[in-house]
Enzyme design. Structure first.
Site, PDB file in Angstrom:
ATOM      1  N   PRO A 111       0.755  -1.526   0.028  1.00  0.00           N
ATOM      2  CA  PRO A 111      -0.016   0.150   0.072  1.00  0.00           C
ATOM      3  C   PRO A 111       0.859   1.337   0.049  1.00  0.00           C
ATOM      4  CG  PRO A 111      -0.225  -1.384   2.124  1.00  0.00           C
ATOM      5  CD  PRO A 111       1.098  -1.822   1.399  1.00  0.00           C
ATOM      6  N   GLU A 112       0.454   2.063  -0.837  1.00  0.00           N
ATOM      7  CA  GLU A 112       1.006   3.524  -0.886  1.00  0.00           C
ATOM      8  C   GLU A 112      -0.068   4.525  -0.181  1.00  0.00           C
ATOM      9  OE1 GLU A 112       3.244   4.791  -4.293  1.00  0.00           O
ATOM     10  OE2 GLU A 112       3.462   2.673  -4.929  1.00  0.00           O
ATOM     11  N   HIS A 118      -2.181 -16.168   8.319  1.00  0.00           N
ATOM     12  CA  HIS A 118      -1.630 -14.699   8.595  1.00  0.00           C
ATOM     13  C   HIS A 118      -2.496 -13.761   9.211  1.00  0.00           C
ATOM     14  CE1 HIS A 118       1.599 -16.202   6.182  1.00  0.00           C
ATOM     15  NE2 HIS A 118       0.906 -16.688   4.958  1.00  0.00           N
ATOM     16  N   ARG A 139       3.572 -11.033   4.907  1.00  0.00           N
ATOM     17  CA  ARG A 139       5.080 -11.008   4.864  1.00  0.00           C
ATOM     18  C   ARG A 139       5.503 -10.203   6.219  1.00  0.00           C
ATOM     19  NH1 ARG A 139       7.364  -8.026  -0.507  1.00  0.00           N
ATOM     20  NH2 ARG A 139       9.315  -8.513   0.440  1.00  0.00           N
TER      21      ARG A 139
END
Length: 292
Positions: free
Chosen positions: A2-3, A94, A117
């Site tokens: 995400p930006e 996750h 991650r």
DNA sequence: ACTTTGACCTGTGCGC
DNA sequence: TGCGCACAGGTCAAAG
């Protein structure tokens, strides 16, 4: 992943469910994400009402009733989802943090943080202006503090490739690899261009910088707009947040033709400070005096 | 002080 | 089909 636009979209999607919800219970499925959770992380949040949620750079900020702020960064692969019927929720891999909430209108809600991650992290701060993650961030590109004069101020006396400079969160807070590539393409600036070549001896910005600033703003605004329209289903069964897949003009378009009108260039991919840069070999002017 | 590099992780997609 | 490898949208900390 995400930006800034993706984080903004997340905030807007979550806000109706989180604003004025009370955190009943927080369950950590592991002791750390990128960093260890602080001691008493769950305890500090339990019982608090979420007063407001907002964004700073790529951080989500949850303002709590005791004046603490829960700070969350999504890293590369983090996302939040809202579950209305947690009893029938099938736990997925996750899912690291589970927030049980009570909301006046929706009653029981569950906010789940997923991050394969685990580059994301969370922090609780009683004073966000002195928080280690937030304190040194640069300007918000969508605020009116962001202009060419600011860039000149930041760039002078330094020498970095423009690509690296735009990714530096202490200069502009919130840009990431994709939107930097896109903005440089729009402004026809080669990603390796040294920032000092964009400012003259009298600290006057090159006209390409004058183009770059509005390009960044409009790219971000368009992405937020596109994200908003893909946000309809924040609480759907799969709960996936569905980052909109734009079609980009340069990002990921290696060896494809340039989209600029009347440009016969080809999109190239290079590596700069460990990240991929995409640019048109024709319309993004090769910096003078630079071996490429 | 400024700039670069390494480290942190898992998942995916490609070539063989 | 399976395997190994390169790569992925981020940022901090340490090294140059």
């Amino acid at each position: 992943m995400p930006e800034l636009p993706e984080v903004e979209t997340t905030i807007r999607g979550l806000a109706p469910f989180l604003q004025h919800a009370t955190i009943k219970e927080v369950i950590l499925k592991r002791k750390n994400l990128r960093f260890d959770f602080e001691k008493n992380f769950a305890k500090k949040l339990e019982g608090q009402e979420i007063i407001n949620i907002s964004r700073r750079a790529k951080y989500l900020l949850f303002s709590l009733s005791n004046n603490d702020t829960l700070i969350s960064h999504l890293g590369m692969s983090g996302s939040f989802k809202i579950i209305k019927d947690f009893a029938n929720h099938q736990a997925k891999k996750h899912e690291h943090v589970i927030f049980s909430l009570h909301h006046q209108e929706y009653k029981n809600l569950t906010l789940i943080y997923t991050d394969p991650r685990r580059f994301g992290f969370m922090d609780i701060s009683s004073d966000i202006s002195n928080n280690r993650f937030l304190a040194k961030l640069g300007v918000e590109p969508l605020s009116n503090h962001f202009n060419t004069a600011y860039l000149v101020e930041q760039f002078k006396g330094r020498n970095l490739p423009i690509k690296t400079a735009l990714l530096d969160q202490t200069i502009i807070a919130g840009l990431g690899n994709i939107y930097v590539c896109e903005a440089l393409w729009q402004a026809r600036i080669h990603p390796k261009t040294p920032i000092k070549s964009l400012i003259d001896k009298n600290n006057k910005p090159d006209e390409r910088l004058e183009i770059l600033v509005p390009a960044i703003i409009s790219i971000l605004n368009q992405a937020i707009k596109a994200g908003g329209s893909s946000l309809k289903d924040f609480t759907n069964a799969n709960g996936e947040q569905g980052y909109f897949q734009h079609s980009f003009d340069v990002y990921g378009r290696t060896n494809q033709p340039c989209n600029k009108e009347n440009c016969s260039g080809i999109i190239k991919k290079i590596t700069q400070s460990g990240r991929s840069s995409f640019y048109c070999d024709k319309c993004q002017n090769k910096p003078v005096d630079l071996e490429l």
